[in-house]
Design a protein around this motif. Sequence first.
Motif, mmCIF file in Angstrom:
data_model
loop_
_atom_site.group_PDB
_atom_site.id
_atom_site.type_symbol
_atom_site.label_atom_id
_atom_site.label_comp_id
_atom_site.label_asym_id
_atom_site.label_seq_id
_atom_site.Cartn_x
_atom_site.Cartn_y
_atom_site.Cartn_z
ATOM 1 N N ASN A 56 0.802 -1.227 0.000
ATOM 2 C CA ASN A 56 0.000 0.000 0.000
ATOM 3 C C ASN A 56 0.836 1.280 0.000
ATOM 4 N N ILE A 57 2.149 1.172 0.152
ATOM 5 C CA ILE A 57 3.023 2.348 0.236
ATOM 6 C C ILE A 57 3.521 2.726 -1.154
ATOM 7 N N SER A 58 3.422 4.022 -1.481
ATOM 8 C CA SER A 58 3.913 4.480 -2.779
ATOM 9 C C SER A 58 5.278 5.163 -2.660
ATOM 10 N N HIS A 59 5.574 5.794 -1.512
ATOM 11 C CA HIS A 59 6.849 6.505 -1.373
ATOM 12 C C HIS A 59 7.197 6.689 0.098
ATOM 13 N N ILE A 60 8.491 6.543 0.418
ATOM 14 C CA ILE A 60 8.989 6.802 1.774
ATOM 15 C C ILE A 60 10.209 7.698 1.654
ATOM 16 N N SER A 61 10.258 8.745 2.468
ATOM 17 C CA SER A 61 11.458 9.577 2.543
ATOM 18 C C SER A 61 11.840 9.748 4.010
ATOM 19 N N TYR A 62 13.132 9.772 4.264
ATOM 20 C CA TYR A 62 13.644 9.878 5.635
ATOM 21 C C TYR A 62 14.902 10.722 5.602
ATOM 22 N N GLY A 63 15.046 11.594 6.576
ATOM 23 C CA GLY A 63 16.243 12.424 6.633
ATOM 24 C C GLY A 63 16.504 12.896 8.041
ATOM 25 N N GLY A 64 17.734 13.211 8.311
ATOM 26 C CA GLY A 64 18.119 13.733 9.611
ATOM 27 C C GLY A 64 18.973 14.964 9.442
ATOM 28 N N GLU A 65 18.805 15.909 10.339
ATOM 29 C CA GLU A 65 19.568 17.149 10.304
ATOM 30 C C GLU A 65 19.995 17.497 11.716
ATOM 31 N N ASP A 66 20.915 18.444 11.830
ATOM 32 C CA ASP A 66 21.242 18.990 13.140
ATOM 33 C C ASP A 66 20.200 20.032 13.494
ATOM 34 N N TYR A 67 20.231 20.463 14.754
ATOM 35 C CA TYR A 67 19.284 21.490 15.187
ATOM 36 C C TYR A 67 19.526 22.766 14.408
ATOM 37 N N CYS A 68 18.454 23.370 13.965
ATOM 38 C CA CYS A 68 18.575 24.605 13.198
ATOM 39 C C CYS A 68 17.355 25.469 13.491
#
Length: 99
Positions: A56-68
Amino acid sequence: MIDLNKEEYVYLMTVRIQSKVGNPLDYNVIPFKSKKDVNHAMTNVITNNIKNNRDNISHISYGGEDYCNGNPFAYARIEFKSGITKIYEGIRRHIEEVK
């Protein structure tokens, strides 16, 4: 670099569920003790969604950043073929802001 007093901050994972036209359907905030806990919970949520909803999933995005300037330090977005989108954000807030 500024030394942050860990007792003055709380880590939160926000969960937003939106319809295909962008209207909010649900919104949750889950508190955690550390940034590491939020990142771990977010990867678990993504993994569980993949296990349970693979077709059922068409797209997954994941990301990490520092505090901003209050921006999320971790971000995940899961788009389903039905048009529903789940958005997860890890944020750090001062305890007084949360109270």
